[in-house]
Design an enzyme around this catalytic site. Structure first.
Site, short mmCIF file in Angstrom:
data_model
loop_
_atom_site.label_atom_id
_atom_site.label_comp_id
_atom_site.label_asym_id
_atom_site.label_seq_id
_atom_site.Cartn_x
_atom_site.Cartn_y
_atom_site.Cartn_z
N GLU A 83 25.95 35.37 34.44
CA GLU A 83 26.46 34.06 34.85
C GLU A 83 26.41 33.95 36.38
OE1 GLU A 83 30.78 33.42 34.78
OE2 GLU A 83 30.90 35.19 33.51
N CYS A 115 31.12 35.36 30.38
CA CYS A 115 31.11 36.82 30.19
C CYS A 115 30.61 37.24 28.82
CB CYS A 115 32.50 37.39 30.39
SG CYS A 115 33.18 37.03 32.01
N HIS A 237 36.64 42.67 26.49
CA HIS A 237 36.25 42.15 27.81
C HIS A 237 37.45 42.34 28.74
CE1 HIS A 237 35.07 39.76 31.11
NE2 HIS A 237 35.92 38.78 30.85
P1 HMG Z 1 48.65 35.70 39.78
O1 HMG Z 1 49.32 34.39 39.69
O2 HMG Z 1 48.27 36.16 41.13
O3 HMG Z 1 49.52 36.88 39.20
O4 HMG Z 1 47.37 35.61 38.86
P2 HMG Z 1 50.86 36.83 38.30
O5 HMG Z 1 51.97 36.32 39.10
O6 HMG Z 1 50.53 36.18 36.97
O7 HMG Z 1 51.07 38.42 38.13
C1 HMG Z 1 50.17 39.17 37.40
C2 HMG Z 1 50.94 40.21 36.63
O8 HMG Z 1 51.50 41.14 37.55
C3 HMG Z 1 52.15 39.64 35.87
O9 HMG Z 1 52.26 40.37 34.67
C4 HMG Z 1 53.32 39.95 36.76
O10 HMG Z 1 54.57 40.05 36.08
C5 HMG Z 1 52.89 41.30 37.30
P3 HMG Z 1 52.26 39.60 33.23
O11 HMG Z 1 53.42 38.67 33.28
O12 HMG Z 1 50.96 38.86 33.15
O13 HMG Z 1 52.37 40.71 32.25
N1 HMG Z 1 53.53 41.68 38.57
C6 HMG Z 1 53.94 42.92 38.86
N2 HMG Z 1 53.94 44.06 38.13
C7 HMG Z 1 54.42 45.20 38.72
N3 HMG Z 1 54.93 45.23 39.99
C8 HMG Z 1 54.96 44.10 40.74
C9 HMG Z 1 54.46 42.89 40.18
N4 HMG Z 1 54.33 41.62 40.64
C10 HMG Z 1 53.76 40.89 39.65
N5 HMG Z 1 55.45 44.14 41.97
C11 HMG Z 1 45.57 35.97 37.36
C12 HMG Z 1 46.87 36.56 37.95
C13 HMG Z 1 44.99 36.94 36.38
C14 HMG Z 1 45.90 34.65 36.64
C15 HMG Z 1 44.59 35.71 38.53
O14 HMG Z 1 44.21 36.93 39.10
C16 HMG Z 1 43.35 34.94 38.14
O15 HMG Z 1 43.32 33.71 38.12
N6 HMG Z 1 42.23 35.67 37.80
C17 HMG Z 1 40.96 35.06 37.40
C18 HMG Z 1 41.00 34.55 35.97
C19 HMG Z 1 41.02 35.65 34.93
O16 HMG Z 1 40.70 36.80 35.20
N7 HMG Z 1 41.38 35.26 33.70
C20 HMG Z 1 41.39 36.21 32.59
C21 HMG Z 1 41.10 35.55 31.25
S1 HMG Z 1 39.61 34.57 31.31
C22 HMG Z 1 38.31 35.71 31.19
O17 HMG Z 1 38.53 36.84 30.88
C23 HMG Z 1 36.93 35.21 31.51
C24 HMG Z 1 36.41 35.58 32.89
O18 HMG Z 1 36.03 36.94 32.93
C25 HMG Z 1 35.24 34.68 33.24
C26 HMG Z 1 34.07 34.60 32.27
O19 HMG Z 1 34.19 34.60 31.07
O20 HMG Z 1 32.96 34.43 32.79
C27 HMG Z 1 37.44 35.35 33.98
#
Ligand code: HMG
Length: 391
Positions: A83, A115, A237
């Protein structure tokens, strides 16, 4: 071979980038607690491409060891899944075909669905081998994951390529029937043609992924697939490694199993070692999970491994593979570790410089800065043509 003989992954090799950024550097820059990265999303570092690396150089580097071991005879098809496409018309696979010196009697095509596309490539390859068992298909999955600086996605970048040789009587993993498939039109993550970095709604994307796990597993079950308890491990994935844990807990719950954390750790624990330090490699990610599992597990001969491939937008597929007895003699564990260990750490300023670098779009002739020590490099743009060289 008869029409019922096994078809699957005969060999698998991966390559990644010249540079690596540890998440400690990102946390220092943005003030995040490192626990958010190390535990929260389950990432320790991300692969960062040099200016002269791209999906072609990584794809060729991943595939070259397969050709070195098996030769090119019998490869009549190359399927390149990505992609991070570099051209709207020409398949990146044609450049790889040329760099590897493969026969002109080859069909080459590029596939796209976020992906998920490498899994489509694997299944299409199986169809071709079923039709003519003497043929082998080279499936290459290669991607660079790039989000906006200071966006939540920045911590989930990465880059890698996986090459798989698909054929009859495979040495590593026999891919079984049936498959469970799922498609839903969602805007969780996409990259319009005019953008280098993807657009994403992070929380929506997690929900869309979980919905697709349910949908593809439901179809897998309805098609007569194995029951959840028959699997030794699951390769998901992994956009970030904790996503696999979220998905597997969701699957256990959806299929009426108690949430047993020991079981979750057993099912996933060995699949995250490469993605944890490489980051999101999009199409390659689920097969990096397989490499990590095979490279680290005690003997899995004869056991079933589950695959859950997801691509935003969204398409997913659930299917099973049976690990072939004797597979350990064919692994590339040392080379895989070397591909990870050879990366040079960069500081945050250097990473941002590399992130900001984009291949010239002014139509002029340009040489690319010589940075990679890998086997192939993107040397220049000349007359609107990308010039690749083998080192
Ligand atoms: P964010 O808002 O920065 O993070 O975004 P958050 O606030 O959701 O925190 C992440 C996790 O860390 C949470 O855990 C927090 O509690 C924890 P959860 O509630 O999810 O279990 N946390 C901590 N843990 C320990 N100590 C601490 C601490 N602070 C917080 N101190 C997000 C995270 C993944 C949304 C962001 O990085 C993002 O937008 N990433 C890109 C999108 C993505 O990867 N999506 C995944 C599904 S889609 C997919 O897989 C397809 C893709 O590969 C593309 C394709 O298909 O081509 C993306």
């Amino acid at each position: 071979m008869t029409n019922d003989s096994a078809i699957g992954i005969h060999d698998l090799s991966f390559a990644t980038t010249e540079f690596v950024l540890p998440h400690t550097a990102l946390a220092e820059h943005n003030g995040a607690d490192i626990g958010k990265y190390h535990q929260g999303i389950g990432q320790r570092s991300m692969s960062v491409p040099a200016a002269d690396e791209d999906i072609v150089t990584m794809g060729a580097a991943a595939a070259a060891p397969l050709i070195a071991r098996h030769g090119g005879d019998g490869i009549r098809t190359i399927i390149f899944a990505t992609e991070s496409s570099i051209d709207q018309a020409k398949s990146a696979g044609v450049y790889v075909h040329s760099l590897l010196g493969l026969s002109s009697a080859t069909r080459v095509v590029e596939l796209k669905q976020a992906c998920y596309a490498a899994t489509a490539g694997l299944q299409f390859a199986i169809g071709l081998v079923r039709r003519d068992p003497a043929q082998r298909v080279l499936v290459v999955a290669s991607d660079v994951s790039k989000y906006e600086p200071d966006s939540p996605g920045e911590a989930t970048q990465g880059a890698a390529a996986v090459a798989m040789l698909v054929g009859a009587d495979p040495a590593l993993v026999e891919i079984e029937e049936p498959s469970g498939v799922f498609t839903a039109d969602v805007m969780d993550f996409w990259r319009p043609n005019y953008r280098e970095a993807a657009l994403v709604d992070g929380q929506e994307s997690i929900g869309a992924y979980l919905l697709a796990v349910e949908g593809s597993w439901k179809d897998y079950t309805e098609q007569g697939g194995r029951s959840l308890d028959e699997f030794a491990a699951f390769c998901y994935h992994q956009p970030f490694t904790k996503m696999a844990y979220k998905a597997h807990r969701h699957l256990l719950n959806y299929s009426g199993h108690d949430l047993d954390e020991d079981r979750v750790a057993r099912d996933l624990g060995l699949t995250t070692a490469y993605n944890n330090v490489v980051g999101n490699s999009y199409t390659a990610s689920v097969y990096l999970a397989l490499a990590a599992l095979l490279d680290q597990a005690d003997d899995l001969s004869g056991q079933a491994v589950g695959f859950l491939s997801y691509g935003s937008g969204s398409v997913a597929e659930a299917f099973a593979g049976r690990v072939v007895p004797g597979y350990r003699e064919h692994l590339r564990t040392e080379a895989h570790r070397a591909a990870i260990d050879r990366r040079k750490p960069v500081d945050f300023a250097r990473y941002r410089e590399l992130h900001a670098y984009s291949f010239p779009a002014d139509g002029g002739d340009h040489r690319t800065p010589a940075q990679t020590t890998g086997p192939y490099r993107l040397a220049a743009l000349r007359g609107h043509k990308r010039i690749y060289t083998a080192r």
